[in-house]
Design a protein around this motif. Structure first.
Motif, mmCIF file in Angstrom:
data_model
loop_
_atom_site.group_PDB
_atom_site.id
_atom_site.type_symbol
_atom_site.label_atom_id
_atom_site.label_comp_id
_atom_site.label_asym_id
_atom_site.label_seq_id
_atom_site.Cartn_x
_atom_site.Cartn_y
_atom_site.Cartn_z
ATOM 1 N N PHE A 46 -7.086 6.367 -2.464
ATOM 2 C CA PHE A 46 -6.099 5.787 -3.374
ATOM 3 C C PHE A 46 -4.878 6.690 -3.519
ATOM 4 C CE2 PHE A 46 -9.943 3.498 -4.892
ATOM 5 C CZ PHE A 46 -9.490 2.217 -4.656
ATOM 6 N N ASP A 109 -10.234 2.738 -10.091
ATOM 7 C CA ASP A 109 -8.959 2.907 -9.395
ATOM 8 C C ASP A 109 -8.678 1.649 -8.610
ATOM 9 O OD1 ASP A 109 -6.617 4.128 -8.710
ATOM 10 O OD2 ASP A 109 -7.543 5.894 -7.810
ATOM 11 N N VAL A 111 -5.486 -0.331 -5.911
ATOM 12 C CA VAL A 111 -4.199 -0.381 -5.231
ATOM 13 C C VAL A 111 -3.874 -1.848 -5.012
ATOM 14 C CG1 VAL A 111 -2.979 0.076 -3.072
ATOM 15 C CG2 VAL A 111 -4.383 1.852 -4.076
#
Length: 160
Positions: A46, A109, A111
């Motif tokens: 990430f 996390d 993206v």
């Protein structure tokens, strides 16, 4: 675009670049003590992706700025370059906004990847497994923000 807006945009981009440089240093620091936790491969993915994306976007924006400054004031080339720059900036803002919202819903996390040429949105989320409830959360966030319909959203889990 007024000179003040240009200065604000460039200042924001420089601030993002500085933050990225600091994060890159923190995540790739070779001086890991024995007591420090090792950053997982997905966290590294990430952070590396974000750094690469930021660097690429900054290079694209610099090239667009060169086209704008080299073109005649009333040319179609200049108008196209300004339109492309605006669209690229909007996509970057939407990606960052969606990433923040999705993280706020409890994901470790994430993206978000959007394209200039299509309405597709790719979401790469951290975690071993994404449940049906998780996918519904992501689809709902993207749809409520009028970014894309669920049919254009692809969710990709990245295992720890």
């Amino acid at each position: 675009m007024s000179k003040k807006k240009k200065i604000i945009i460039l200042s924001c981009m420089l601030a993002l670049l500085a933050v990225t440089a600091v994060l890159n240093y923190v995540f790739t620091n070779d001086n890991i003590n024995a007591n420090d936790a090792v950053v997982s491969s997905s966290a590294t993915y990430f952070s590396q992706y974000r750094t690469t994306r930021l660097n690429t976007r900054n290079e694209e924006l610099l090239q667009i700025d060169e086209i704008i400054s080299a073109s005649a004031v009333d040319s179609t080339e200049r108008a196209d370059a300004i339109e492309l720059k605006t669209k690229l900036t909007e996509i970057t803002e939407k990606e960052m906004f969606l990433e923040s919202l999705i993280k706020a819903y409890g994901f470790d996390d994430v993206v978000v990847i959007m394209s200039l040429t299509s309405d597709n949105v790719n979401v790469i989320a951290g975690g071993d497994e994404i449940t049906a409830e998780d996918t519904i959360k992501i689809y709902t966030i993207i749809e409520e923000e009028n970014i894309a319909s669920p049919a254009n959203v692809k969710i990709i889990p990245i295992g720890e």
